[in-house]
Write a protein that holds these residues in place. Structure first.
Motif, PDB file in Angstrom:
ATOM      1  N   GLN A 141     -46.077  42.474  21.120  1.00 60.59           N
ATOM      2  CA  GLN A 141     -46.804  42.245  22.369  1.00 60.59           C
ATOM      3  C   GLN A 141     -45.915  41.577  23.410  1.00 60.59           C
ATOM      4  OE1 GLN A 141     -50.545  40.227  21.918  1.00 60.59           O
ATOM      5  NE2 GLN A 141     -51.204  40.781  23.978  1.00 60.59           N
ATOM      6  N   ASN A 142     -45.088  40.629  22.979  1.00 59.09           N
ATOM      7  CA  ASN A 142     -44.179  39.951  23.914  1.00 59.09           C
ATOM      8  C   ASN A 142     -43.184  40.938  24.519  1.00 59.09           C
ATOM      9  OD1 ASN A 142     -45.387  37.465  23.515  1.00 59.09           O
ATOM     10  ND2 ASN A 142     -43.914  36.799  21.977  1.00 59.09           N
TER      11      ASN A 142
ATOM     12  N   ASN B  18     -54.117  46.388  20.719  1.00 60.71           N
ATOM     13  CA  ASN B  18     -54.283  45.568  19.515  1.00 60.71           C
ATOM     14  C   ASN B  18     -55.463  46.071  18.681  1.00 60.71           C
ATOM     15  OD1 ASN B  18     -54.312  43.614  17.540  1.00 60.71           O
ATOM     16  ND2 ASN B  18     -54.029  41.916  18.956  1.00 60.71           N
TER      17      ASN B  18
ATOM     18  N   SER C  86     -50.546  48.109  17.798  1.00 61.14           N
ATOM     19  CA  SER C  86     -50.253  47.049  16.837  1.00 61.14           C
ATOM     20  C   SER C  86     -50.295  47.548  15.396  1.00 61.14           C
ATOM     21  CB  SER C  86     -51.262  45.913  16.992  1.00 61.14           C
ATOM     22  OG  SER C  86     -52.520  46.277  16.430  1.00 61.14           O
TER      23      SER C  86
ATOM     24  N   SER D 240     -38.198  42.873  16.455  1.00 60.69           N
ATOM     25  CA  SER D 240     -38.339  42.628  17.888  1.00 60.69           C
ATOM     26  C   SER D 240     -37.187  43.247  18.671  1.00 60.69           C
ATOM     27  CB  SER D 240     -38.417  41.124  18.154  1.00 60.69           C
ATOM     28  OG  SER D 240     -38.546  40.853  19.528  1.00 60.69           O
TER      29      SER D 240
ATOM     30  N   ASN E  41     -47.039  41.327  15.290  1.00 59.03           N
ATOM     31  CA  ASN E  41     -47.783  41.779  16.464  1.00 59.03           C
ATOM     32  C   ASN E  41     -47.464  40.933  17.697  1.00 59.03           C
ATOM     33  OD1 ASN E  41     -49.114  44.006  15.423  1.00 59.03           O
ATOM     34  ND2 ASN E  41     -50.850  42.808  14.691  1.00 59.03           N
ATOM     35  N   THR E  42     -47.272  39.647  17.499  1.00 61.21           N
ATOM     36  CA  THR E  42     -46.907  38.783  18.625  1.00 61.21           C
ATOM     37  C   THR E  42     -45.570  39.213  19.214  1.00 61.21           C
ATOM     38  OG1 THR E  42     -48.141  36.884  17.759  1.00 61.21           O
ATOM     39  CG2 THR E  42     -46.371  36.412  19.317  1.00 61.21           C
ATOM     40  N   SER E  43     -44.619  39.534  18.352  1.00 63.38           N
ATOM     41  CA  SER E  43     -43.309  39.993  18.824  1.00 63.38           C
ATOM     42  C   SER E  43     -43.441  41.291  19.615  1.00 63.38           C
ATOM     43  CB  SER E  43     -42.360  40.211  17.639  1.00 63.38           C
ATOM     44  OG  SER E  43     -42.048  38.993  17.020  1.00 63.38           O
TER      45      SER E  43
ATOM     46  N   GLU F  89     -49.633  38.900  12.026  1.00 64.04           N
ATOM     47  CA  GLU F  89     -49.794  38.269  13.339  1.00 64.04           C
ATOM     48  C   GLU F  89     -48.444  38.043  14.003  1.00 64.04           C
ATOM     49  OE1 GLU F  89     -52.305  37.710  15.148  1.00 64.04           O
ATOM     50  OE2 GLU F  89     -54.034  37.892  13.808  1.00 64.04           O
ATOM     51  N   ALA F  90     -47.463  37.605  13.233  1.00 57.62           N
ATOM     52  CA  ALA F  90     -46.134  37.334  13.794  1.00 57.62           C
ATOM     53  C   ALA F  90     -45.485  38.608  14.324  1.00 57.62           C
ATOM     54  CB  ALA F  90     -45.245  36.688  12.729  1.00 57.62           C
TER      55      ALA F  90
END
Length: 305
Positions: free
Chosen positions: A210-211, A223, A183, A160, A206-208, A203-204
């Motif tokens: 995206q944030n 995504n 992603s 991140s 990709n969440t980072s 998923e983790a």
């Protein structure tokens, strides 16, 4: 001795899943990485000032797995933009197989040719994170689930921060550029749909990403995880059937024979992934990636202006 033997067998199961499914992604990209290329290609029809695109990242930018003449998404994207705008398009491909996000950041900070291209570009497309995650899993294959989760979380924090610094570095070079972040996905999903460790890690990450993307202006997250991970198993019924047929839901020694039987099949089960390495997108996979990317570019830019 018996405990050590069981631990060694368990380690073999996990290593088999991570390394053999992808035909040693790390060997393809980390041990013997491609040298990397910077291709500038321009359309012959010129209506006005050219649209300049920088493709930056790892093997997904370099185009590994694509057996067509298109070399991944950059050439496909160039053609789509050219056909849509009727303008000249200059595509600079700075994809290098095997690179983690810290290595991509290092290139952005020290590669003069890349920095010059970013300064003059309208768009930048970034792929990063797959190598960060895979190498973390490889280094910690014998850890128990809680230890592995901790290592993945630590790697995710580092990832991140690297993405933040890449975005910041691009903005310093070119405040007006639009950034499109693609992603990562789970290439093991169709073989091991019930093994939660890899799914949750993807998923983790990709969440980072995206944030970080959503926190800035003129930055957009693409995504492709669900489509490229699940392939043709694209309905609830197909997914449920796939999961019911899978006999592997935990990582234990009894899984070894089942995993070997599944992975000895040379034909990729996922229609979007390469038969050669069971890991990277094939031509259809890069078509999908380009489609999602181009739709976002059309929505969030005014390239025809």
């Amino acid at each position: 001795m018996k405990v050590m033997k069981i631990k060694n067998i368990l380690g073999s199961v996990i290593m088999f899943m991570l390394l053999v499914v992808g035909i040693l992604w790390a060997l393809n990209m980390t041990i013997t990485p491609h040298a990397g290329t910077d291709h500038d290609t321009s359309a012959t029809k010129v209506n006005s000032k050219p649209i300049r695109v920088v493709a930056l990242g790892d093997s997904l930018t370099e185009g590994v797995g694509d057996t067509t003449s298109m070399d991944g998404y950059p050439t496909r994207l160039k053609n789509k933009i050219k056909d849509y705008t009727h303008k000249s398009v200059v595509m600079s491909n700075f994809g290098i197989s095997g690179e983690r996000s810290d290595q991509i950041l290092n290139r952005l900070e020290h590669n003069d040719k890349l920095r010059q291209r970013v300064r003059s570009a309208n768009l930048l497309v970034l792929t990063a994170g797959g190598n960060d995650l895979l190498q973390t899993l490889q280094r910690n294959v014998t850890d128990n689930s809680s230890e592995l989760a901790l290592k993945v979380n630590q790697a995710n924090v580092t990832y991140s921060n690297n993405i933040k610094n890449i975005f910041s570095g691009v903005r310093k070079l070119n405040p007006d550029i639009k950034i499109f972040m693609i992603s990562i996905y789970n290439p093991f999903f169709v073989y091991f749909p019930n093994v939660a460790t890899i799914n949750s890690s993807v998923e983790a990450f990709n969440t980072s990403a995206q944030n970080v993307t959503n926190s800035g202006e003129n930055a957009y997250f693409i995504n492709v995880n669900k489509t490229l991970s699940e392939g043709q198993f694209d309905t609830s019924d197909k997914l449920n059937e796939l999961k019911q047929k899978s006999k592997i839901d935990t990582l234990d020694p009894s899984s070894l024979d089942k995993a070997q039987s599944t992975l000895n099949n040379n034909t990729e089960k996922n229609i979007y992934l390469s038969d050669n390495d069971h890991f990277h997108p094939n031509g259809k996979g890069y078509d999908v990636m380009t489609k999602y990317l181009f739709e976002s570019i059309k929505t969030n830019t005014n390239l025809k202006k």
